[in-house]
Design a protein around this motif. Structure first.
Motif: not given
Ligand SMILES: [Zn+2]
Length: 360
Positions: A312-337
């Motif tokens: 972006l060329g700018r400090n839009a997501y300043d690691p000193e200011q913002v934090t975050g979490f991420a997650f991921g799962l397989g839709i196939d896995r859920v369907a199979m279960l």
């Protein structure tokens, strides 16, 4: 008397009339009627025609009356033939109408209807859960570049984690490839949208890897989530995952977190769900552990924010200011279960015998 030609002619006329009357009501089609016409009033061999020719043998004083009588007979026969023909035509028409009759009170014939693919059902259920929690559903391209799929996610070219995510590469310039995870779309969201550094999205979609076995397909479907903002903590991550898994499978199953490693999250945790098949006592599905590996997650690695900021060329997501979490799962896995499907390939074979088993 028997030699009287006038009486003989009258006798023959009467016999012809009687024969005709019996035959005409027995005629049931146009061919039979034509045969009668030929036999009685045909120009060459008709019986009545022959009688008329014989008029000349009668004494002159009897001819006129006999001729009139034969004419009347001829007309009566022709009239009867026409009537019979009209009656047959009417009968045919009635029969056709009966045969073609439409009973509008009969139930209609159902038109075969398609149903939703089990993966679509599961994906929409997952989306519904997150939309209800305030998430936006965000789509991205399946053909990606190295930056969005790897580099921005803290996997530079020599990173060993790339070996686990080998994929399919497109020929030509630009280093294009098929995305290995929908995390690439999360990077796009941050790079391509001028927004305050607050993010709450899920990215469902097809992803590709060079895997192919009973539980891995070269193409499968993922749903990944990203939350960014001020003061987001690992506690938020755990609470979100717990609520999500309980809404998806039911509140009776325990959820546990194990530490793990992903280049793009730090710390990284994997979430397990108490086995929905055996309730925790151990079975084939959970490999006798009582737990199902269901989801990978973690706090967004500051290196990811820095990569986005560089683009972006700018400090839009300043690691000193913002934090975050991420997650991921397989839709196939859920369907199979959820549906007890034991081979992932069944989901992609478009076999109606398989697909028809799912609610529409
Ligand atoms: Zn089990």
């Amino acid at each position: 008397m028997a030699d009287d030609p006038t009486r003989q002619l009258e006798e023959r006329a009467r016999a012809a009339r009687a024969e005709f009357d019996a035959a005409v009501s027995a005629a049931t089609d146009a061919a039979a009627l034509q045969a009668l016409r030929d036999r009685f009033v045909g120009r060459k061999a008709g019986l009545v025609t022959a009688l008329m020719k014989d008029l000349g043998q009668l004494p002159a004083e009897a001819r006129k009356a006999a001729g009139a009588s034969l004419n009347a007979l001829k007309q009566a026969i022709e009239g009867a033939l026409e009537e019979r023909q009209a009656a047959l035509a009417a009968g045919e028409r009635e029969a056709r109408l009966q045969a073609e009759r439409v009973d509008v009170t009969l139930p209609g014939r159902p038109i075969p209807q398609g149903g939703r693919h089990p993966l679509t059902t599961v994906r929409e259920d997952l989306e519904d859960i997150f939309v209800a929690m305030g998430y936006e559903v965000y789509d991205g391209p399946e053909v990606e570049d190295d930056y969005h799929c790897f580099e921005a996610l803290n996997m530079p070219a020599d990173h060993p984690a790339r070996d686990m995510q080998d994929t399919f590469y497109l020929e030509g310039p630009g280093g294009l490839l098929l995305r290995t995870h929908t995390s690439a779309t999360q990077i796009r969201y941050m790079v391509e949208n001028e927004r305050p550094p607050e993010v709450r999205i899920i990215c469902p979609g097809k992803v590709y890897r060079r895997d192919d076995d009973i539980t891995h397909s070269p193409m499968f479907q993922q749903i990944e989530g990203l939350v960014v903002g001020k003061g987001i903590t690992l506690g938020d991550l755990k609470g979100t995952i717990e609520v999500f898994l309980h809404r998806l499978f039911g509140p009776q199953y325990p959820v546990r977190f194990r530490h793990s490693y992903f280049p793009y999250t730090e710390p990284s945790v994997e979430a397990d769900l108490g086995c929905i098949n055996c309730g925790g006592s151990g079975c084939r599905i959970c490999k006798q552990t009582g737990w199902l590996e269901i989801l990978g997650s973690g706090m967004v690695n500051p290196a990811v924010f820095e990569a986005v900021n560089r683009r972006l060329g700018r400090n839009a997501y300043d690691p000193e200011q913002v934090t975050g979490f991420a997650f991921g799962l397989g839709i196939d896995r859920v369907a199979m279960l959820r549906y007890g499907i034991d081979h992932i390939r069944l989901l992609y074979q478009s076999d109606l015998r398989f697909l028809e088993q799912f609610p529409r």
